[in-house]
Design a protein around this motif. Structure first.
Motif, PDB file in Angstrom:
ATOM      1  N   SER A  10       0.836  -1.193   0.000  1.00  0.00           N
ATOM      2  CA  SER A  10       0.000   0.000   0.000  1.00  0.00           C
ATOM      3  C   SER A  10       0.873   1.246   0.000  1.00  0.00           C
ATOM      4  N   THR A  11       2.093   1.109   0.497  1.00  0.00           N
ATOM      5  CA  THR A  11       2.955   2.259   0.748  1.00  0.00           C
ATOM      6  C   THR A  11       4.271   2.206  -0.027  1.00  0.00           C
ATOM      7  N   ALA A  12       4.789   0.988  -0.222  1.00  0.00           N
ATOM      8  CA  ALA A  12       6.096   0.849  -0.879  1.00  0.00           C
ATOM      9  C   ALA A  12       6.080  -0.343  -1.835  1.00  0.00           C
ATOM     10  N   SER A  13       6.875  -0.237  -2.922  1.00  0.00           N
ATOM     11  CA  SER A  13       7.028  -1.343  -3.881  1.00  0.00           C
ATOM     12  C   SER A  13       8.436  -1.912  -3.713  1.00  0.00           C
ATOM     13  N   LYS A  14       8.510  -3.238  -3.632  1.00  0.00           N
ATOM     14  CA  LYS A  14       9.785  -3.896  -3.404  1.00  0.00           C
ATOM     15  C   LYS A  14      10.017  -4.943  -4.490  1.00  0.00           C
ATOM     16  N   ALA A  15      11.290  -5.166  -4.872  1.00  0.00           N
ATOM     17  CA  ALA A  15      11.587  -6.220  -5.858  1.00  0.00           C
ATOM     18  C   ALA A  15      12.880  -6.916  -5.463  1.00  0.00           C
ATOM     19  N   ASP A  99       3.785  -9.064  10.716  1.00  0.00           N
ATOM     20  CA  ASP A  99       4.167  -8.151   9.635  1.00  0.00           C
ATOM     21  C   ASP A  99       3.430  -6.832   9.822  1.00  0.00           C
ATOM     22  N   ILE A 100       4.194  -5.754   9.976  1.00  0.00           N
ATOM     23  CA  ILE A 100       3.563  -4.432  10.117  1.00  0.00           C
ATOM     24  C   ILE A 100       3.923  -3.603   8.894  1.00  0.00           C
ATOM     25  N   GLY A 101       2.944  -3.406   8.042  1.00  0.00           N
ATOM     26  CA  GLY A 101       3.162  -2.647   6.814  1.00  0.00           C
ATOM     27  C   GLY A 101       2.581  -1.251   6.916  1.00  0.00           C
ATOM     28  N   GLY A 102       2.416  -0.625   5.766  1.00  0.00           N
ATOM     29  CA  GLY A 102       1.915   0.740   5.732  1.00  0.00           C
ATOM     30  C   GLY A 102       0.466   0.856   6.160  1.00  0.00           C
ATOM     31  N   THR A 129      -0.456   0.613  12.543  1.00  0.00           N
ATOM     32  CA  THR A 129       0.249   0.388  11.272  1.00  0.00           C
ATOM     33  C   THR A 129       1.305   1.482  11.023  1.00  0.00           C
ATOM     34  N   GLY A 130       2.025   1.323   9.906  1.00  0.00           N
ATOM     35  CA  GLY A 130       2.998   2.331   9.504  1.00  0.00           C
ATOM     36  C   GLY A 130       2.347   3.692   9.288  1.00  0.00           C
ATOM     37  N   ARG A 131       1.103   3.672   8.788  1.00  0.00           N
ATOM     38  CA  ARG A 131       0.398   4.934   8.548  1.00  0.00           C
ATOM     39  C   ARG A 131       0.180   5.688   9.858  1.00  0.00           C
ATOM     40  N   ASP A 143      11.068  12.879  11.223  1.00  0.00           N
ATOM     41  CA  ASP A 143      11.022  11.871  10.160  1.00  0.00           C
ATOM     42  C   ASP A 143      10.698  10.515  10.804  1.00  0.00           C
ATOM     43  N   VAL A 144       9.833   9.743  10.145  1.00  0.00           N
ATOM     44  CA  VAL A 144       9.440   8.445  10.704  1.00  0.00           C
ATOM     45  C   VAL A 144      10.663   7.534  10.906  1.00  0.00           C
ATOM     46  N   ASP A 145      11.678   7.709  10.077  1.00  0.00           N
ATOM     47  CA  ASP A 145      12.899   6.896  10.193  1.00  0.00           C
ATOM     48  C   ASP A 145      13.661   7.178  11.491  1.00  0.00           C
ATOM     49  N   ASN A 146      13.420   8.350  12.109  1.00  0.00           N
ATOM     50  CA  ASN A 146      14.159   8.709  13.333  1.00  0.00           C
ATOM     51  C   ASN A 146      13.413   8.364  14.610  1.00  0.00           C
ATOM     52  N   GLY A 215       8.066  -2.753   6.876  1.00  0.00           N
ATOM     53  CA  GLY A 215       8.878  -1.541   7.011  1.00  0.00           C
ATOM     54  C   GLY A 215       8.991  -1.070   8.450  1.00  0.00           C
ATOM     55  N   VAL A 216       7.936  -1.278   9.235  1.00  0.00           N
ATOM     56  CA  VAL A 216       7.923  -0.790  10.614  1.00  0.00           C
ATOM     57  C   VAL A 216       8.921  -1.560  11.496  1.00  0.00           C
ATOM     58  N   ALA A 217       9.331  -2.756  11.067  1.00  0.00           N
ATOM     59  CA  ALA A 217      10.330  -3.529  11.818  1.00  0.00           C
ATOM     60  C   ALA A 217      11.687  -2.829  11.818  1.00  0.00           C
ATOM     61  N   ARG A 218      11.838  -1.816  10.956  1.00  0.00           N
ATOM     62  CA  ARG A 218      13.103  -1.053  10.938  1.00  0.00           C
ATOM     63  C   ARG A 218      13.165  -0.033  12.072  1.00  0.00           C
ATOM     64  N   ASN A 219      12.063   0.115  12.806  1.00  0.00           N
ATOM     65  CA  ASN A 219      11.999   1.045  13.948  1.00  0.00           C
ATOM     66  C   ASN A 219      12.362   0.275  15.223  1.00  0.00           C
ATOM     67  N   CYS A 220      13.577   0.545  15.754  1.00  0.00           N
ATOM     68  CA  CYS A 220      14.060  -0.224  16.916  1.00  0.00           C
ATOM     69  C   CYS A 220      13.201   0.028  18.162  1.00  0.00           C
ATOM     70  N   PRO A 240      14.020  -7.079   6.600  1.00  0.00           N
ATOM     71  CA  PRO A 240      12.632  -7.189   7.088  1.00  0.00           C
ATOM     72  C   PRO A 240      11.563  -6.687   6.136  1.00  0.00           C
ATOM     73  N   GLN A 241      11.907  -5.675   5.307  1.00  0.00           N
ATOM     74  CA  GLN A 241      10.870  -5.106   4.430  1.00  0.00           C
ATOM     75  C   GLN A 241      10.761  -5.878   3.106  1.00  0.00           C
ATOM     76  N   PHE A 242      11.670  -6.848   2.904  1.00  0.00           N
ATOM     77  CA  PHE A 242      11.722  -7.553   1.617  1.00  0.00           C
ATOM     78  C   PHE A 242      11.261  -9.000   1.689  1.00  0.00           C
TER      79      PHE A 242
HETATM   80  P1  ADP Z   1       3.464  -2.036   2.542  1.00  0.00           P
HETATM   81  O1  ADP Z   1       3.955  -3.400   2.105  1.00  0.00           O
HETATM   82  O2  ADP Z   1       2.102  -2.046   3.143  1.00  0.00           O
HETATM   83  O3  ADP Z   1       3.641  -1.010   1.485  1.00  0.00           O
HETATM   84  P2  ADP Z   1       5.934  -1.887   4.086  1.00  0.00           P
HETATM   85  O4  ADP Z   1       6.111  -3.195   4.764  1.00  0.00           O
HETATM   86  O5  ADP Z   1       6.777  -1.618   2.888  1.00  0.00           O
HETATM   87  O6  ADP Z   1       4.388  -1.622   3.754  1.00  0.00           O
HETATM   88  O7  ADP Z   1       6.172  -0.765   5.179  1.00  0.00           O
HETATM   89  C1  ADP Z   1       5.906   0.588   4.925  1.00  0.00           C
HETATM   90  C2  ADP Z   1       5.942   1.323   6.243  1.00  0.00           C
HETATM   91  O8  ADP Z   1       7.235   1.169   6.826  1.00  0.00           O
HETATM   92  C3  ADP Z   1       5.705   2.803   6.079  1.00  0.00           C
HETATM   93  O9  ADP Z   1       4.538   3.162   6.788  1.00  0.00           O
HETATM   94  C4  ADP Z   1       6.938   3.468   6.680  1.00  0.00           C
HETATM   95  O10 ADP Z   1       6.593   4.511   7.530  1.00  0.00           O
HETATM   96  C5  ADP Z   1       7.603   2.362   7.470  1.00  0.00           C
HETATM   97  N1  ADP Z   1       9.079   2.488   7.391  1.00  0.00           N
HETATM   98  C6  ADP Z   1       9.830   2.364   6.288  1.00  0.00           C
HETATM   99  N2  ADP Z   1      11.132   2.547   6.578  1.00  0.00           N
HETATM  100  C7  ADP Z   1      11.199   2.804   7.906  1.00  0.00           C
HETATM  101  C8  ADP Z   1      12.274   3.099   8.810  1.00  0.00           C
HETATM  102  N3  ADP Z   1      13.546   3.190   8.402  1.00  0.00           N
HETATM  103  N4  ADP Z   1      11.955   3.293  10.105  1.00  0.00           N
HETATM  104  C9  ADP Z   1      10.676   3.214  10.515  1.00  0.00           C
HETATM  105  N5  ADP Z   1       9.620   2.958   9.728  1.00  0.00           N
HETATM  106  C10 ADP Z   1       9.885   2.764   8.433  1.00  0.00           C
END
Ligand code: ADP
Length: 259
Positions: A10-15, A99-102, A129-131, A143-146, A215-220, A240-242
């Motif tokens: 919903s939020t990011a495209s991965k390959a 799995d916590i996605g967007g 969720t990530g949203r 920034d969400v990354d911080n 993607g949210v797993a990148r948030n420690c 984690p996001q792939f």
């Molecule tokens: P989807 O598959 O639903 O598109 P993802 O698993 O790709 O979702 O995760 C997207 C979410 O991950 C976004 O809401 C974003 O805020 C969060 N995200 C991406 N990178 C980071 C990061 N470095 N730190 C924290 N959250 C992150």
């Protein structure tokens, strides 16, 4: 020849592109999801990074929220199957995947053979969720990354009681104006997300090892808060996001080689 897995979220495209030896030739991400240029851009980026052309791809599988409308792959497979496949390949000791996605949260249970035995999904509401985290980051002007790093500076947790994103946003604004610090507020936000995740996990019953993806797993800070809430050590895969894209690529490898 090469094999490609595409995960259109919903939020990011991965390959991910695998070679004949099943090794990852490249992984690519574009922070744009379904209905945008994200899917075509991520595929182009993966080709370029791996130095391959479309004609070098023997088989491709698409997964994720946007898989149904994507025309460029030979097969499409559900996210649940692909996440399970990707995570089990990286961490065969996994029995529960969170799995916590967007826009959604999934809890998937697997047996010792990596077969999915049960899953629950929360996709009706942005809470947890990530949203949700993105909205809170915007209110805090960070920034969400911080968020993870900032939450480490917290001295205490500011309780955020609303799970509804709109109400939680107002709550954060009033906490800020009451003079609470940003790290303390973030720690409270993380706890609120972790509680939401924990209640979903309890619905299927938690079994170790627990692996957190998305993607949210990148948030420690989220990882630590979930560990505290579940009272369990959590494993974060190397990518984690792939994991969905990896699962799709592994299925492409199997199907392509089977002819
Ligand atoms: P989807 O598959 O639903 O598109 P993802 O698993 O790709 O979702 O995760 C997207 C979410 O991950 C976004 O809401 C974003 O805020 C969060 N995200 C991406 N990178 C980071 C990061 N470095 N730190 C924290 N959250 C992150």
């Amino acid at each position: 020849m090469f094999y490609m897995g595409i995960d259109i979220g919903s939020t990011a495209s991965k390959a991910i592109i695998l070679n004949e030896e099943k090794q990852i030739a490249t992984q690519s991400i574009i922070p744009l999801g379904t209905g945008t240029a994200g899917p075509s851009r991520v595929v182009e980026a993966a080709y370029q990074q791996a130095g391959v052309r479309q004609a070098d791809i023997n088989f491709s599988v698409v997964t994720g929220y946007g898989r149904i409308t994507y025309q460029g792959a030979e097969d499409q497979v559900s996210e649940i199957t692909c996440h399970a496949k990707g995570v089990f390949y990286l961490n065969p000791s996994v029995r529960t995947i969170v799995d916590i996605g967007g826009q959604d949260i999934k809890v998937i249970k697997l047996n010792a053979q990596g077969i999915v035995t049960q899953f629950v999904m929360n996709d009706k509401c942005a809470a947890g969720t990530g949203r949700f985290l993105e909205v809170m980051a915007r209110v805090l002007d960070i920034d969400v990354d911080n968020m993870g790093e900032l939450s480490r500076q917290a001295r205490s947790k500011v309780m955020i009681s609303s799970t509804c994103t709109v109400f939680a946003e107002s709550e954060v604004i009033s906490r800020l104006s009451a003079g609470e610090t940003i790290p303390d507020i973030i720690a409270g936000i993380h706890q609120s997300v972790a509680r939401r995740i924990a209640s979903l996990c309890l619905r299927v019953g938690l079994e170790k090892d627990v692996v957190l993806t998305g993607g949210v797993a990148r948030n420690c800070g989220i990882v630590a808060a979930i560990e505290e809430e579940l009272n369990t050590k959590i494993i974060i895969p190397t990518i984690p996001q792939f994991t969905g894209a990896l699962g799709a690529a592994l299925l492409a490898w199997q199907q392509g080689r089977a002819g």
